[in-house]
Scaffold this motif. Structure first.
Motif, short mmCIF file in Angstrom:
data_model
loop_
_atom_site.label_atom_id
_atom_site.label_comp_id
_atom_site.label_asym_id
_atom_site.label_seq_id
_atom_site.Cartn_x
_atom_site.Cartn_y
_atom_site.Cartn_z
N ASP B 74 8.73 2.92 -2.14
CA ASP B 74 7.85 3.81 -2.89
C ASP B 74 8.71 4.58 -3.90
N VAL B 76 9.23 8.02 -5.77
CA VAL B 76 8.88 9.44 -5.71
C VAL B 76 9.70 10.19 -6.75
N ALA B 84 4.59 16.51 -9.51
CA ALA B 84 5.18 15.62 -8.51
C ALA B 84 4.32 14.37 -8.39
N VAL B 85 4.96 13.24 -8.22
CA VAL B 85 4.19 11.99 -8.12
C VAL B 85 4.88 11.03 -7.15
N LYS B 86 4.05 10.31 -6.42
CA LYS B 86 4.56 9.27 -5.52
C LYS B 86 3.74 8.01 -5.77
N LEU B 87 4.44 6.94 -6.04
CA LEU B 87 3.78 5.66 -6.28
C LEU B 87 4.00 4.78 -5.06
N GLY B 88 2.94 4.51 -4.33
CA GLY B 88 3.06 3.68 -3.14
C GLY B 88 3.23 2.22 -3.51
N LEU B 89 4.23 1.59 -2.94
CA LEU B 89 4.46 0.16 -3.20
C LEU B 89 4.47 -0.59 -1.88
N ASP B 164 17.48 3.31 -4.91
CA ASP B 164 16.73 2.44 -3.99
C ASP B 164 16.69 1.00 -4.49
#
Lengths: 162, 242
Positions: B74, B76, B84-89, B164
């Protein structure tokens, strides 16, 4: 993974999307979901919930600004916390901002210490998923959705200032 | 006359001895040099005038990952506005192209320009989600990135994502499907990125084709009453458990 901004923080499981944003002149809003969020959406996620897959979970946490007609800690905002763990009974199709087949909503107004009024809005898509067909690997079954959402919300922290 | 013939014979013998000696010495030189090398001339590789990459040796770079590669992470970080943003992968994430870009690299400039113009490059299929990933605000200027990205390009500032995904330098592109990395590499043009995507999609189709064929064979065998462990599946006529 912890998402944090404007004094609001939340742990999100792998695969979840999340965003904490603030429009010009407005208070912060948090969106989180176990499916892909659109790049732009209304504060209560009318675009996101329109594309919710079966088993989908969406939550919005919107802060309001105190004023002459909104008194933190009083009336609608008298509660000082979210009633965790959530119960399946809290969710109802009539609580949806935009009514859609298969979806149920939950709304809760509260004031976080000391004077930050919020509305929590959560939506579940409990549409039937045929047996043996699991199109979304990380999405839980309907009975697990409330538990997942409760666990995510239990990590929520709100600081006294933004 | 006899003397003349004797002298010519002697001269001829000397010439033969000389030629045989030269051939032997030449053969010895060739033997000591050994068989010809396939990887090129050592002197050529040691030429200080050559670029470092050519001087390093004969090995060619190979793709780090092919179809069914490593698990994605993901992303973040923060947006250029400080949100703030989180992109779920995860497994249910749509096909996603992560573009690791910076404000300083000259090659990135053409990507920023193309994307800012609002025209989605034809090589980037509509179903593919695109996200520009830069380093944190401590290493990049959000204001400068704001000028480069405009309002059209979704940008997440996340040095953690660079770590990552092991992005070595900008520009670097990672293509993910269902939470797995299916292609990655550096590219200087949309055409190269299109090639990266095409390879990844073709590789996956190839893998899925194999699975489909296996399922079909299983179905035909099952319809004939042949299940896993059936004796006829083994040359010796014995079941799997035996």
């Amino acid at each position: 993974m912890r998402l944090a901004a404007y004094g609001i923080a939340l742990d999100l499981p792998r695969g979840w999307d999340g965003r904490i944003y603030r429009r010009p002149g407005a208070s912060p809003t948090l969106h989180a979901a176990n499916f892909s969020l659109p790049a732009n959406d209304a504060d209560f996620g009318s675009t996101a919930t329109a594309r919710m897959p079966p088993g989908g979970i969406f939550l919005a946490l919107k802060e309001y600004q105190a004023g002459p007609r909104l008194h933190p800690g009083l009336g609608l905002y008298a509660s000082d916390s979210i009633p965790l763990p959530l119960s399946r009974r809290y969710f109802h199709p009539r609580a949806l901002q935009v009514g859609r087949p298969g979806q149920s909503g939950f709304q809760h107004f509260f004031t976080a210490a000391p004077r930050r009024p919020f509305c929590l809005y959560a939506v579940l898509n409990t549409a039937h998923v045929p047996l043996g067909f699991e199109p979304f690997g990380t999405l839980p079954g309907a009975q697990d959705q409330v538990g997942h959402l409760s666990r995510v919300l239990s990590t929520l922290t709100i600081a006294s200032g933004q | 006359m006899v003397v003349l013939v004797a002298c010519e014979t002697l001269l001829l013998v000397l010439l033969v001895v000389l030629v045989v000696g030269l051939l032997r010495s030449h053969a010895e030189i060739l033997r000591r040099l050994g068989p010809p090398r396939e990887d090129g001339d050592e002197e050529f590789q040691q030429d200080p005038g050559l670029p470092g990459q050519l001087r390093q040796g004969p090995s060619l770079p190979s793709p780090r990952q092919r179809a069914g590669g490593r698990e994605g992470h993901d992303v973040v970080g923060t947006t250029l506005a400080g949100d703030a943003v989180k992109l779920g992968l995860g497994k249910d994430a749509p096909p996603t192209l992560l573009a690791f870009l910076s404000s300083g690299c000259s090659v990135c400039q053409r990507f920023w320009d193309d994307l800012r113009s609002g025209r989605r490059p034809p090589e980037l299929a509509p179903g593919i989600r695109f996200l520009a990933v830069t380093k944190d605000p401590s290493e990049e200027s959000p204001a400068r990135l704001g000028e480069l990205a405009g309002a059209e390009i979704p940008v997440v500032m996340s040095s953690a994502a660079w770590l990552d995904y092991g992005a070595p330098a900008a520009p670097y592109f990672v293509y993910l499907e269902a939470g797995d990395v299916y292609g990655e590499g550096s590219a200087s043009s949309w055409r190269q990125i299109a090639s990266l995507l095409r390879d990844a999609i073709d590789d996956q189709a190839f893998v899925r084709g194999g699975e489909r064929r296996t399922r079909e064979v299983d179905r035909v065998l099952a319809s004939a009453g042949i299940e896993a462990g059936h004796p006829s599946l083994y040359p010796a006529g014995k079941g799997e458990q035996e």
